[in-house]
Design an enzyme around this catalytic site. Structure first.
Site, PDB file in Angstrom:
ATOM      1  N   TYR A  56       0.511  -4.603   0.059  1.00  0.00           N
ATOM      2  CA  TYR A  56      -0.145  -4.359  -1.241  1.00  0.00           C
ATOM      3  C   TYR A  56       0.884  -4.329  -2.375  1.00  0.00           C
ATOM      4  O   TYR A  56       0.515  -4.350  -3.545  1.00  0.00           O
ATOM      5  CB  TYR A  56      -0.909  -3.024  -1.258  1.00  0.00           C
ATOM      6  CG  TYR A  56      -2.047  -2.887  -0.285  1.00  0.00           C
ATOM      7  CD1 TYR A  56      -2.526  -3.961   0.461  1.00  0.00           C
ATOM      8  CD2 TYR A  56      -2.672  -1.656  -0.097  1.00  0.00           C
ATOM      9  CE1 TYR A  56      -3.563  -3.806   1.357  1.00  0.00           C
ATOM     10  CE2 TYR A  56      -3.715  -1.496   0.788  1.00  0.00           C
ATOM     11  CZ  TYR A  56      -4.159  -2.565   1.522  1.00  0.00           C
ATOM     12  OH  TYR A  56      -5.190  -2.389   2.407  1.00  0.00           O
ATOM     13  N   LYS A  81       0.761   0.373   6.236  1.00  0.00           N
ATOM     14  CA  LYS A  81       0.508  -0.628   7.293  1.00  0.00           C
ATOM     15  C   LYS A  81       1.683  -1.583   7.469  1.00  0.00           C
ATOM     16  O   LYS A  81       2.346  -1.960   6.496  1.00  0.00           O
ATOM     17  CB  LYS A  81      -0.764  -1.432   6.946  1.00  0.00           C
ATOM     18  CG  LYS A  81      -1.943  -0.545   6.619  1.00  0.00           C
ATOM     19  CD  LYS A  81      -3.230  -1.304   6.383  1.00  0.00           C
ATOM     20  CE  LYS A  81      -4.275  -0.373   5.772  1.00  0.00           C
ATOM     21  NZ  LYS A  81      -4.225  -0.283   4.305  1.00  0.00           N
TER      22      LYS A  81
END
Ligand code: A2P
Length: 312
Positions: A56, A81
């Site tokens: 992200y 993640k």
């Protein structure tokens, strides 16, 4: 009139830890200081669960907001993640994430996709990207690596203290079965984070995961970018009837289904409103559940990982 309340409920993971059922999603919260402002607002109004990911590109903003918030770290559930280019070395990837976040640990570390991307074509050393081959296709490693090998390495992470729990994301029932049946499997994933909303209710996957003590998290719970579900006829009707917003109908429906939901917003008013849920009547709950039966199912997030096909 229904009663809207800040959602403070939690669910127990198979590690014994508790995870707040509503968390702030931060995918696409990257512009300027969008991620920072969204997380600051969320923590100020009562969110205690923030979801980010290395890819992200906002871990720096998100972590700074957590650190600046004044809320004790121990009261916030933080997830990040593992990006696909780093599946051969999840420990190093997690250390890099923690450095960007400015945190000592995360509460949950997820394998973002059951797909490994080869970093061999990356020239500038930036692994947080999608490498493509000369033919333009994504450089998916199919013959010499798989998610079972990645999971074997991830299993070493909780003992390091760098993450409290490990889990998976975008895993189908078949892929979870393969993971659990693999000879090297020692830890049942605590979580499977997947796309989930009224047009993709995934009941079979939820039931399967719950039977294995794996909690489900819904990403893109409003239908992703621009929240297409919020203009859906039935959802608007249920919202009007209960004098709440369409987003509150959808988020409450998710909460009532018994898993974790991660609405994303960078808008302060929406961040406040999205934490407030209510109990849908059986009639309203069933009406929302019925949408996919009438309109057909629709998966919105479908990256091309060919030749690997994740959702089978
Ligand atoms: P914004 O960030 O400008 O608020 P999802 O959680 O399914 O990924 O949906 C995210 C999308 O939904 C974003 O475009 C977000 O825009 C929008 N969104 C989030 N909350 C609301 C809300 N309460 N009302 C309308 N749109 C919303």
């Amino acid at each position: 009139m229904v009663e809207l309340k800040n959602t403070t409920a939690t669910i127990k993971l198979n590690t014994g830890a508790s995870i707040p059922v509503v968390g702030l999603g931060t995918w696409r919260s990257t512009e300027a200081d969008d991620g920072y402002k969204a997380v600051r607002k969320a923590l100020e109004v009562g969110y205690r669960h923030i979801d980010t990911a290395a890819i992200y590109q906002n871990e720096g903003q998100v972590g700074k907001a957590i650190n600046d918030s004044g809320v004790p770290r121990s009261e916030i559930f933080v997830t990040t993640k593992l990006w696909c280019t780093q599946q051969h070395n999840p420990k190093e990837a997690l250390e890099q994430s923690l450095k960007r976040l400015g945190l000592d640990y995360v509460d949950l570390y997820l394998m973002h996709w059951p797909v490994s991307l080869s970093p061999r074509t990356i020239k500038d050393g930036n692994l947080l990207t999608i490498p493509v081959r000369e033919d333009g296709a994504r450089d998916v490693e199919i013959s010499d690596w798989n998610f079972i090998k990645t999971w074997e390495l991830m299993q070493e992470l909780p003992a390091t203290g760098l993450t409290k729990a490990i889990g998976i994301s975008n895993f189908s029932i078949n892929n979870i079965k393969d993971l659990l049946a693999s000879p090297g499997n020692k830890i049942v994933p605590a979580m499977n984070q997947v796309e989930l909303h009224p047009l993709l209710p995934q009941q079979e996957l939820i039931d399967f995961c719950h039977s294995k003590d794996i909690i489900i998290e819904a990403y893109s719970p409003l239908g992703s970018n621009n929240a297409p579900l919020l203009t859906q006829k039935t959802i608007i009707e249920v919202a009007k009837k209960n004098n709440v917003t369409p987003a509150q109908v959808v988020i409450s429906w998710h909460v009532q289904r018994g898993y974790v939901v991660l609405p994303k917003s960078v808008n302060a008013d929406r961040i406040v409103a999205n934490l407030k849920t209510f109990t849908l009547s059986k009639e309203d709950f069933d009406a929302v559940s019925n949408i996919s039966k009438v309109e057909g199912e629709k998966r919105i997030v479908v990256p091309d990982w060919s030749p690997f096909v994740p959702f089978v």
